[in-house]
Design a protein around this motif. Structure first.
Motif, PDB file in Angstrom:
ATOM      1  N   PRO A   5       0.973  -0.657  -0.031  1.00  0.00           N
ATOM      2  CA  PRO A   5       0.092  -0.137   0.215  1.00  0.00           C
ATOM      3  C   PRO A   5       1.128   1.437  -0.327  1.00  0.00           C
ATOM      4  O   PRO A   5       1.977   1.237   0.522  1.00  0.00           O
ATOM      5  CB  PRO A   5      -0.679  -0.012   1.737  1.00  0.00           C
ATOM      6  CG  PRO A   5       0.058  -0.941   2.390  1.00  0.00           C
ATOM      7  CD  PRO A   5       0.641  -1.769   1.057  1.00  0.00           C
ATOM      8  N   THR A   6       0.388   2.416  -0.468  1.00  0.00           N
ATOM      9  CA  THR A   6       1.710   3.635  -1.147  1.00  0.00           C
ATOM     10  C   THR A   6       0.602   4.634  -0.093  1.00  0.00           C
ATOM     11  O   THR A   6       0.465   5.519  -0.445  1.00  0.00           O
ATOM     12  CB  THR A   6       1.576   3.769  -2.154  1.00  0.00           C
ATOM     13  OG1 THR A   6       0.364   4.178  -3.227  1.00  0.00           O
ATOM     14  CG2 THR A   6       2.422   2.546  -2.867  1.00  0.00           C
ATOM     15  N   GLY A   7      -1.181   4.754   0.038  1.00  0.00           N
ATOM     16  CA  GLY A   7      -1.732   5.660   0.340  1.00  0.00           C
ATOM     17  C   GLY A   7      -1.202   6.079   1.511  1.00  0.00           C
ATOM     18  O   GLY A   7      -0.845   5.778   2.581  1.00  0.00           O
ATOM     19  N   GLU A 124     -11.607  -0.047   4.005  1.00  0.00           N
ATOM     20  CA  GLU A 124     -11.927  -0.448   2.562  1.00  0.00           C
ATOM     21  C   GLU A 124     -11.841   0.389   1.998  1.00  0.00           C
ATOM     22  O   GLU A 124     -11.309   0.069   0.591  1.00  0.00           O
ATOM     23  CB  GLU A 124     -13.450  -0.489   3.484  1.00  0.00           C
ATOM     24  CG  GLU A 124     -13.703  -1.331   4.026  1.00  0.00           C
ATOM     25  CD  GLU A 124     -13.632  -1.605   5.404  1.00  0.00           C
ATOM     26  OE1 GLU A 124     -14.448  -0.221   5.606  1.00  0.00           O
ATOM     27  OE2 GLU A 124     -13.893  -1.969   6.442  1.00  0.00           O
ATOM     28  N   VAL A 125     -11.969   1.253   1.978  1.00  0.00           N
ATOM     29  CA  VAL A 125     -11.710   3.060   0.786  1.00  0.00           C
ATOM     30  C   VAL A 125     -10.000   2.637   0.090  1.00  0.00           C
ATOM     31  O   VAL A 125     -10.215   2.359  -0.437  1.00  0.00           O
ATOM     32  CB  VAL A 125     -12.481   4.310   1.579  1.00  0.00           C
ATOM     33  CG1 VAL A 125     -11.168   4.810  -0.131  1.00  0.00           C
ATOM     34  CG2 VAL A 125     -13.445   3.941   1.289  1.00  0.00           C
ATOM     35  N   GLY A 126      -9.307   2.874   1.114  1.00  0.00           N
ATOM     36  CA  GLY A 126      -7.913   2.516   0.544  1.00  0.00           C
ATOM     37  C   GLY A 126      -6.965   0.993   0.194  1.00  0.00           C
ATOM     38  O   GLY A 126      -6.861   2.388  -1.482  1.00  0.00           O
ATOM     39  N   PRO A 127      -7.949   0.274   0.153  1.00  0.00           N
ATOM     40  CA  PRO A 127      -7.347  -1.190  -0.314  1.00  0.00           C
ATOM     41  C   PRO A 127      -8.237  -1.044  -1.971  1.00  0.00           C
ATOM     42  O   PRO A 127      -7.489  -1.128  -3.320  1.00  0.00           O
ATOM     43  CB  PRO A 127      -7.567  -1.763   0.007  1.00  0.00           C
ATOM     44  CG  PRO A 127      -7.715  -1.241   1.798  1.00  0.00           C
ATOM     45  CD  PRO A 127      -7.931  -0.196   1.325  1.00  0.00           C
ATOM     46  N   GLY A 128      -9.268  -0.662  -2.021  1.00  0.00           N
ATOM     47  CA  GLY A 128      -9.725  -0.521  -3.289  1.00  0.00           C
ATOM     48  C   GLY A 128      -8.882   0.940  -4.464  1.00  0.00           C
ATOM     49  O   GLY A 128      -9.223   0.513  -5.595  1.00  0.00           O
ATOM     50  N   TRP A 129      -8.956   1.712  -3.316  1.00  0.00           N
ATOM     51  CA  TRP A 129      -8.270   3.114  -4.935  1.00  0.00           C
ATOM     52  C   TRP A 129      -6.194   2.081  -5.121  1.00  0.00           C
ATOM     53  O   TRP A 129      -6.655   2.415  -6.392  1.00  0.00           O
ATOM     54  CB  TRP A 129      -7.899   4.367  -3.950  1.00  0.00           C
ATOM     55  CG  TRP A 129      -9.325   4.891  -3.819  1.00  0.00           C
ATOM     56  CD1 TRP A 129      -9.405   5.500  -2.745  1.00  0.00           C
ATOM     57  CD2 TRP A 129     -10.026   4.882  -4.666  1.00  0.00           C
ATOM     58  NE1 TRP A 129     -10.796   6.049  -3.394  1.00  0.00           N
ATOM     59  CE2 TRP A 129     -11.091   6.210  -4.737  1.00  0.00           C
ATOM     60  CE3 TRP A 129      -9.754   4.792  -6.297  1.00  0.00           C
ATOM     61  CZ2 TRP A 129     -12.008   6.637  -5.168  1.00  0.00           C
ATOM     62  CZ3 TRP A 129     -11.189   5.461  -7.174  1.00  0.00           C
ATOM     63  CH2 TRP A 129     -12.403   5.878  -6.265  1.00  0.00           C
ATOM     64  N   GLU A 130      -6.406   0.954  -4.583  1.00  0.00           N
ATOM     65  CA  GLU A 130      -4.917   0.664  -4.508  1.00  0.00           C
ATOM     66  C   GLU A 130      -4.654   0.030  -5.934  1.00  0.00           C
ATOM     67  O   GLU A 130      -4.436  -0.234  -6.866  1.00  0.00           O
ATOM     68  CB  GLU A 130      -4.487   0.186  -3.573  1.00  0.00           C
ATOM     69  CG  GLU A 130      -3.468   0.969  -2.010  1.00  0.00           C
ATOM     70  CD  GLU A 130      -2.795   1.574  -2.230  1.00  0.00           C
ATOM     71  OE1 GLU A 130      -2.374   1.892  -3.370  1.00  0.00           O
ATOM     72  OE2 GLU A 130      -1.875   2.231  -1.488  1.00  0.00           O
ATOM     73  N   PHE A 148      -8.561  -7.969  -6.630  1.00  0.00           N
ATOM     74  CA  PHE A 148      -8.818  -7.100  -5.504  1.00  0.00           C
ATOM     75  C   PHE A 148      -8.788  -7.753  -3.800  1.00  0.00           C
ATOM     76  O   PHE A 148      -8.399  -7.822  -3.494  1.00  0.00           O
ATOM     77  CB  PHE A 148     -10.291  -6.854  -5.476  1.00  0.00           C
ATOM     78  CG  PHE A 148     -11.085  -6.392  -4.038  1.00  0.00           C
ATOM     79  CD1 PHE A 148     -10.303  -4.800  -4.047  1.00  0.00           C
ATOM     80  CD2 PHE A 148     -11.606  -6.502  -3.402  1.00  0.00           C
ATOM     81  CE1 PHE A 148     -10.413  -4.015  -2.939  1.00  0.00           C
ATOM     82  CE2 PHE A 148     -11.734  -5.641  -1.824  1.00  0.00           C
ATOM     83  CZ  PHE A 148     -11.318  -4.305  -1.817  1.00  0.00           C
ATOM     84  N   ASP A 149      -8.815  -9.769  -4.364  1.00  0.00           N
ATOM     85  CA  ASP A 149      -8.476 -10.214  -3.060  1.00  0.00           C
ATOM     86  C   ASP A 149      -7.246  -9.910  -2.479  1.00  0.00           C
ATOM     87  O   ASP A 149      -6.538 -10.235  -1.394  1.00  0.00           O
ATOM     88  CB  ASP A 149      -8.987 -11.924  -3.225  1.00  0.00           C
ATOM     89  CG  ASP A 149     -10.240 -12.305  -3.612  1.00  0.00           C
ATOM     90  OD1 ASP A 149     -10.964 -11.838  -2.905  1.00  0.00           O
ATOM     91  OD2 ASP A 149     -10.258 -12.914  -3.527  1.00  0.00           O
ATOM     92  N   ASP A 150      -6.484  -9.563  -3.451  1.00  0.00           N
ATOM     93  CA  ASP A 150      -4.654  -9.688  -3.334  1.00  0.00           C
ATOM     94  C   ASP A 150      -4.431  -8.246  -2.157  1.00  0.00           C
ATOM     95  O   ASP A 150      -3.307  -7.840  -2.132  1.00  0.00           O
ATOM     96  CB  ASP A 150      -3.569  -9.112  -4.338  1.00  0.00           C
ATOM     97  CG  ASP A 150      -3.548 -10.340  -4.906  1.00  0.00           C
ATOM     98  OD1 ASP A 150      -3.639 -11.515  -4.382  1.00  0.00           O
ATOM     99  OD2 ASP A 150      -3.464 -10.260  -6.338  1.00  0.00           O
ATOM    100  N   TYR A 151      -5.678  -7.608  -2.542  1.00  0.00           N
ATOM    101  CA  TYR A 151      -4.949  -6.269  -1.480  1.00  0.00           C
ATOM    102  C   TYR A 151      -6.793  -5.677  -0.075  1.00  0.00           C
ATOM    103  O   TYR A 151      -6.352  -5.078   0.232  1.00  0.00           O
ATOM    104  CB  TYR A 151      -6.273  -4.895  -2.458  1.00  0.00           C
ATOM    105  CG  TYR A 151      -5.268  -4.539  -3.613  1.00  0.00           C
ATOM    106  CD1 TYR A 151      -4.490  -3.824  -3.867  1.00  0.00           C
ATOM    107  CD2 TYR A 151      -5.215  -5.415  -4.872  1.00  0.00           C
ATOM    108  CE1 TYR A 151      -3.694  -3.633  -5.197  1.00  0.00           C
ATOM    109  CE2 TYR A 151      -4.546  -5.170  -6.321  1.00  0.00           C
ATOM    110  CZ  TYR A 151      -4.095  -4.797  -6.068  1.00  0.00           C
ATOM    111  OH  TYR A 151      -2.781  -4.527  -7.152  1.00  0.00           O
ATOM    112  N   GLN A 155      -4.993  -4.806   3.011  1.00  0.00           N
ATOM    113  CA  GLN A 155      -4.058  -4.107   2.767  1.00  0.00           C
ATOM    114  C   GLN A 155      -4.872  -2.793   3.858  1.00  0.00           C
ATOM    115  O   GLN A 155      -4.644  -1.827   4.390  1.00  0.00           O
ATOM    116  CB  GLN A 155      -4.391  -3.187   1.267  1.00  0.00           C
ATOM    117  CG  GLN A 155      -3.324  -3.479   1.225  1.00  0.00           C
ATOM    118  CD  GLN A 155      -2.623  -2.122  -0.340  1.00  0.00           C
ATOM    119  OE1 GLN A 155      -3.802  -1.811  -0.545  1.00  0.00           O
ATOM    120  NE2 GLN A 155      -2.280  -3.174  -1.281  1.00  0.00           N
ATOM    121  N   LYS A 156      -5.804  -3.641   4.921  1.00  0.00           N
ATOM    122  CA  LYS A 156      -6.732  -3.021   5.647  1.00  0.00           C
ATOM    123  C   LYS A 156      -6.299  -2.233   6.654  1.00  0.00           C
ATOM    124  O   LYS A 156      -6.395  -1.044   7.689  1.00  0.00           O
ATOM    125  CB  LYS A 156      -8.075  -4.219   6.387  1.00  0.00           C
ATOM    126  CG  LYS A 156      -8.750  -3.265   6.959  1.00  0.00           C
ATOM    127  CD  LYS A 156     -10.792  -4.306   7.598  1.00  0.00           C
ATOM    128  CE  LYS A 156     -10.641  -3.272   8.253  1.00  0.00           C
ATOM    129  NZ  LYS A 156     -12.140  -3.944   7.717  1.00  0.00           N
TER     130      LYS A 156
END
Length: 168
Positions: A5-7, A124-130, A148-151, A155-156
């Motif tokens: 994750p980069t957020g 939930e939002v952050g992994p979605g944008w990644e 998406f399962d990789d995120y 990353q939560k």
């Protein structure tokens, strides 16, 4: 695949900004086309229809979401090829975001800035944008799209930890 994750989260006078970046070895005009042309957005986010101009609302099909819903997205500002400001509302709430491009020597940085009224649900939002930004990278490179399962949920914890960080 284990994406990192980069957020990052920045507090503002009106809430918080979740900022994610990606870098492309491409001109800003080409990256802009991936963000704004319906046939190209269909490859990584979803197709859209309508009149794409500031002040108008377009319909975007979220083809990588369950039930592939169509959502209304308002174009708040559009300054090709540097900045696209969007807003939308759905059952999860309202969303305000900007896509900001900067190019130096044929390398373009994309900053996705999600303006948050609250940090609730950031896990939930952050992994979605990644995921979506990596979908953009893969679609431009002609590579298989990530899962998406990789995120999520891996990353939560990263994004939830941002809500407890103290601004310096």
């Amino acid at each position: 695949m284990t994406p990192i994750p980069t957020g990052r989260l920045f507090r503002t006078d009106t809430g918080s900004d979740l900022v994610l970046t990606r870098t492309f070895r491409a001109l800003a005009d080409d990256v802009w086309a991936s963000l704004t042309e319906p046939e190209r957005t269909a490859r990584w986010f979803g197709p859209w229809e309508g009149e794409g101009r500031p002040g108008s609302t377009v319909k975007v099909q979220m083809v990588f979401e369950e039930q592939e819903p169509w959502v209304d997205v308002r174009i708040e500002a559009c300054d090709p090829p540097q900045r696209l400001s969007l807003s939308m509302a759905d059952e999860a709430g309202s969303w305000r975001m900007e896509l900001v491009l900067s190019e130096v020597d044929g390398v373009t940085e994309l900053r996705l800035v999600h303006h948050l009224d609250t940090e609730e649900g950031l896990g939930e939002v952050g992994p979605g944008w990644e995921y979506y930004l990596d979908m953009l990278l893969a679609s431009r490179a002609g590579k298989p799209l990530p899962s998406f399962d990789d995120y999520y949920p891996s990353q939560k914890a990263h994004f939830e930890s941002l809500t407890t960080a103290v601004d310096l």
